[in-house]
Design an enzyme around this catalytic site. Structure first.
Site, short mmCIF file in Angstrom:
data_model
loop_
_atom_site.label_atom_id
_atom_site.label_comp_id
_atom_site.label_asym_id
_atom_site.label_seq_id
_atom_site.Cartn_x
_atom_site.Cartn_y
_atom_site.Cartn_z
CG ASP A 38 2.59 7.08 1.56
OD1 ASP A 38 3.51 6.37 2.03
OD2 ASP A 38 2.36 6.58 0.61
CB SER A 83 12.54 3.60 -1.89
OG SER A 83 12.92 4.90 -1.54
CG LEU A 84 11.61 3.47 -7.40
CD1 LEU A 84 10.44 2.44 -8.23
CD2 LEU A 84 12.50 3.86 -8.54
CE LYS A 117 6.68 1.42 -6.00
NZ LYS A 117 6.11 0.82 -4.78
CD GLU A 175 8.61 -5.66 -4.93
OE1 GLU A 175 9.76 -5.30 -5.10
OE2 GLU A 175 7.91 -5.11 -4.07
CE LYS A 307 2.40 4.05 -4.41
NZ LYS A 307 3.14 4.43 -3.32
CB CYS A 401 -37.89 -8.89 3.00
SG CYS A 401 -36.59 -9.39 4.13
CB CYS A 424 -38.49 -6.17 5.20
SG CYS A 424 -39.30 -7.52 5.87
S1 IVH Z 1 13.33 -0.49 -9.46
C1 IVH Z 1 16.53 1.99 -7.49
N1 IVH Z 1 11.37 -1.58 -10.46
O1 IVH Z 1 9.12 -0.45 -5.63
C2 IVH Z 1 15.34 1.47 -7.95
N2 IVH Z 1 11.38 -1.38 -8.07
O2 IVH Z 1 10.01 2.35 -3.93
C3 IVH Z 1 14.46 0.54 -7.12
N3 IVH Z 1 9.46 -2.15 -7.17
O3 IVH Z 1 11.79 -1.30 -3.22
C4 IVH Z 1 13.73 -0.35 -7.77
N4 IVH Z 1 8.17 -3.11 -8.82
O4 IVH Z 1 10.13 -3.15 -3.91
C5 IVH Z 1 11.70 -1.09 -9.43
N5 IVH Z 1 9.79 -2.71 -11.68
C6 IVH Z 1 10.27 -2.38 -10.40
C7 IVH Z 1 9.39 -2.40 -9.18
C8 IVH Z 1 9.95 -1.99 -8.23
C9 IVH Z 1 8.21 -2.94 -7.67
C10 IVH Z 1 9.31 -1.95 -5.64
C11 IVH Z 1 10.59 -2.42 -4.87
C12 IVH Z 1 11.39 -1.12 -4.35
C13 IVH Z 1 10.17 -0.14 -4.40
C14 IVH Z 1 10.60 1.31 -4.67
#
Ligand code: IVH
Length: 669
Positions: A38, A83-84, A117, A175, A307, A401, A424
């Site tokens: 990251d 992704s998020l 997550k 997942e 996170k 010991c 020891c």
């Molecule tokens: S929603 C557009 N919900 O997190 C929304 N993702 O960085 C995308 N993940 O690729 C996914 N738990 O692998 C969502 N409850 C959850 C999740 C989740 C794990 C992972 C997933 C995704 C990544 C996003």
């Protein structure tokens, strides 16, 4: 910095990321922690923000994940798998909500669907008329790999859904993961459960996938025809009704405050979950609002991942063991319920010493915070007293010991305090725990450097009673060893070769290899420079002329006392005498006219075809010296594979010359 330098730096960072992407996505074997990964990404984003002329199709800001592997047929996702974005603290959450209100142009009351997550691999399942037609991995977010047959081996994934309300055409996303308990049997092959899940899911042969028990938890949809559901929480309930597993920890909250409280509690409890969770996902619950908010290039505006710390985690102490080191120090180690900290599953944490246990009042069964940052070994930082059971009792540190000897706490003349460490008393090789550690030290890289006789092999040979003293290494019964499990003619002949090679050793390395407390490499070198030959060294010892060593600049009372104590033990002296007759210990010849005189070097990263110890001695043979930190005195930083970014940057800032291994070897011809 000049524009060309900035572009170069940017390109290097992108290449670095590309390499790690390949290791992670293609080979399933990442070589850096998630946190470091990251960090590289953030550095790229920062550069792009600062210098707007930087652009690349390979930038993580314009691509997601990693292109699908050539091993599988590809398929375009009907709706991208995004992704998020991440939040790490309350401010990030407040800003997230602010951005939503700004976008909508008003402040409204919102509801959040809160979901763990899960740290696994996302997958998309397309069902048409209730039948699973195709299953894909995320790939680069646009195109995934077709892994239908592998996904079908997972019990949690229904192949046919008969529920009359199940949509006629829908992508169910969720997942794929492996439970922590199942990971226990696989941990020698993978760093964490996610890598294990990824490896299993992307097997060419579904029969191989079947062997590793995978699970699936559903949490969202991709393509969804005739959507007749209003809220994410309703969708999650429907998923359950249709036969999918959903997380039992899904919740709905309204305020950032509630999100924060839940996050704090969840972070403390996560070690007890069946699977790894690296944060919580907050999604605007109303699907209509989600629709209005839409997406940025990479992620939805309506969701964020909050996170957990990548440096620390809470877990429970299941046992406290005492480890004995080479110098007799008794180190308490907490065995904890395995917990994933920044991509590494941690199941042991040091408690440092007896005083530390007393100071923090650490007890068996306690829930503790464990920190694992950088290269530092995981350690317990605090106890969560709220979680302590009434019947819990103070931990009584053993006074003996594990070898049976009484232990001592030394009094430090200078600090006028008793040492925090219980020891020891070193009675030569009589304490079995110390003895085996001494042998491990004797063969280590900077000592005799016996390749092929690693720590594990020493332990093994010790348990088989093949070695009790260092000299036994030179009298091994190779015919017997070649009959042991895991040993063949080739490995035995390699072992014999490296043991024979190690017999030729310089005096300083030999003194260091003995493992006398307070005599590290530098002090061993000073003693060797002073005595010049093993005969002189042994004569001084035999005649108890320890005080002569006081003439050496750098050797003080602590070292002299330690030498005295060590050689007071007759068996120690005999072992050293015996070794000196078996080995070819070369006198120390100081080379003051080598090519590298007055030059200081430091290494970072792995060297190819050469150990650090070998590289160091090569420099020293040529009159150069090796230092261990980047400062103004350093002249050259030699970079191997996977160098530490921080060290390279520090060196650049100080204008220190950076050399590749090849360039450095060129200096020596
Ligand atoms: S929603 C557009 N919900 O997190 C929304 N993702 O960085 C995308 N993940 O690729 C996914 N738990 O692998 C969502 N409850 C959850 C999740 C989740 C794990 C992972 C997933 C995704 C990544 C996003």
């Amino acid at each position: 910095m000049r524009e060309s330098d900035i572009k170069k730096l940017y390109k290097n960072k992108l290449n670095e990321l590309k390499k790690h992407n390949k290791n992670y996505f293609d080979k399933n074997s990442p070589t850096i922690s998630d946190k470091d990964y990251d960090k590289i990404k953030l550095e790229i984003f920062d550069l792009e923000k600062k210098y707007t002329f930087l652009k690349s199709p390979y930038s993580p800001s314009s691509s997601l994940g990693y292109p699908p592997s050539k091993n599988f047929v590809k398929s375009n996702h009907r709706v991208k798998m995004l992704s998020l974005s991440n939040a790490f603290n309350k401010d990030d959450l407040v800003n997230f909500e602010k951005r939503i209100f700004n976008f909508l142009n008003k402040k409204i009351e919102v509801e959040y669907s809160v979901e763990p997550k899960i740290d696994g691999i996302s997958a998309s399942l397309t069902y048409k008329n209730g039948i699973l037609i195709i299953g894909t991995s995320r790939g680069d977010g646009t195109t995934g790999e077709v892994i239908t047959e592998n996904l079908k081996t997972i019990d949690d994934i229904p192949h046919i859904i008969k529920d009359k309300d199940f949509p006629r055409d829908i992508d169910i996303r969720g997942e794929v993961f492996i439970k922590k308990s199942d990971f226990e049997n696989l941990k020698s092959n993978f760093a964490n459960p996610r890598n294990a899940a990824s490896g299993s899911l992307r097997q060419k042969n579904p029969e191989q996938t079947k062997k590793i028990p995978l699970n699936f938890i559903a949490y969202t949809f991709g393509f969804f025809k005739n959507k007749n559901i209003n809220k994410q929480s309703e969708f999650l309930n429907s998923l359950k009704k249709w036969g999918f597993k959903t997380s039992e920890h899904n919740k709905v909250f309204k305020t950032i405050n509630d999100l924060e409280i839940f996050h704090k509690k969840f972070e403390k409890d996560r070690f007890d979950l069946e699977y790894d969770v690296d944060g919580l996902v907050y999604k605007i619950n109303s699907l209509e609002l989600q629709n209005r908010l839409g997406f940025t290039a990479n992620s939805p505006r309506w969701a964020i991942a909050h996170k957990f710390s990548a440096d620390s985690a809470y877990s429970k102490i299941t046992d406290i063991n005492i480890q004995v080191g080479r110098t007799g120090a008794l180190t308490p180690v907490a065995r904890i319920k395995p917990v994933n900290i920044g991509g590494v599953v941690v199941s042991n944490a040091t408690l440092h010493n007896e005083d530390e246990i007393i100071r923090k009042d650490i007890r068996l069964g306690d829930t503790v915070k464990v920190e694992r940052a950088g290269d530092v070994i995981p350690h317990v930082v605090l106890v969560d007293l709220k979680k302590r059971k009434k019947e819990s009792k103070k931990f009584v540190f053993p006074k003996k010991c594990p070898c049976g000897f009484d232990t001592i706490k030394e009094f430090n003349k200078f600090t006028k305090k008793y040492d925090a460490v219980r020891r020891c008393p070193d009675r030569g090789f009589e304490c079995e725990k110390i003895a085996v550690e001494k042998i491990k030290h004797f063969i280590s890289k900077e000592a005799l450097n016996i390749d092929g006789l690693g720590k594990k092999v020493v332990e093994n040979f010790w348990n088989l009673k093949l070695i009790r003293y260092p000299q036994d290494i030179f009298n091994l019964d190779y015919a017997k060893i070649s009959k042991f499990d895991g040993w063949g003619d080739l490995s035995v002949s390699n072992l014999k070769y490296s043991i024979d090679q190690s017999k030729k050793v310089s005096l300083d390395r030999f003194i260091y290899s003995i493992g006398i407390r307070h005599i590290g490499i530098e002090n061993a070198k000073l003693l060797a420079e002073y005595t010049k030959s093993i005969t002189n060294f042994l004569n001084l010892i035999k005649n108890k002329k320890f005080n002569e060593f006081l003439n050496i600049d750098g050797i003080g009372e602590t070292q002299i006392n330690s030498l005295k104590k060590f050689f007071e033990n007759k068996s120690n002296y005999k072992i050293i005498e015996k070794l000196s007759s078996m080995l070819n210990i070369s006198d120390l010849k100081l080379n003051k006219d080598g090519k590298l005189l007055n030059n200081t070097f430091m290494f970072t990263g792995k060297l190819s075809n050469m150990s650090r110890a070998e590289a160091k001695s090569l420099i020293e043979e040529n009159s150069g010296s090796v230092v261990s930190s980047v400062n103004k005195k350093l002249k050259y930083l030699i970079i191997g594979e996977k160098p530490t970014t921080r060290k390279v940057e520090q060196a650049k800032e100080l204008g220190i010359k950076i050399l590749s291994q090849k360039e450095w070897l060129n200096l020596l011809d």
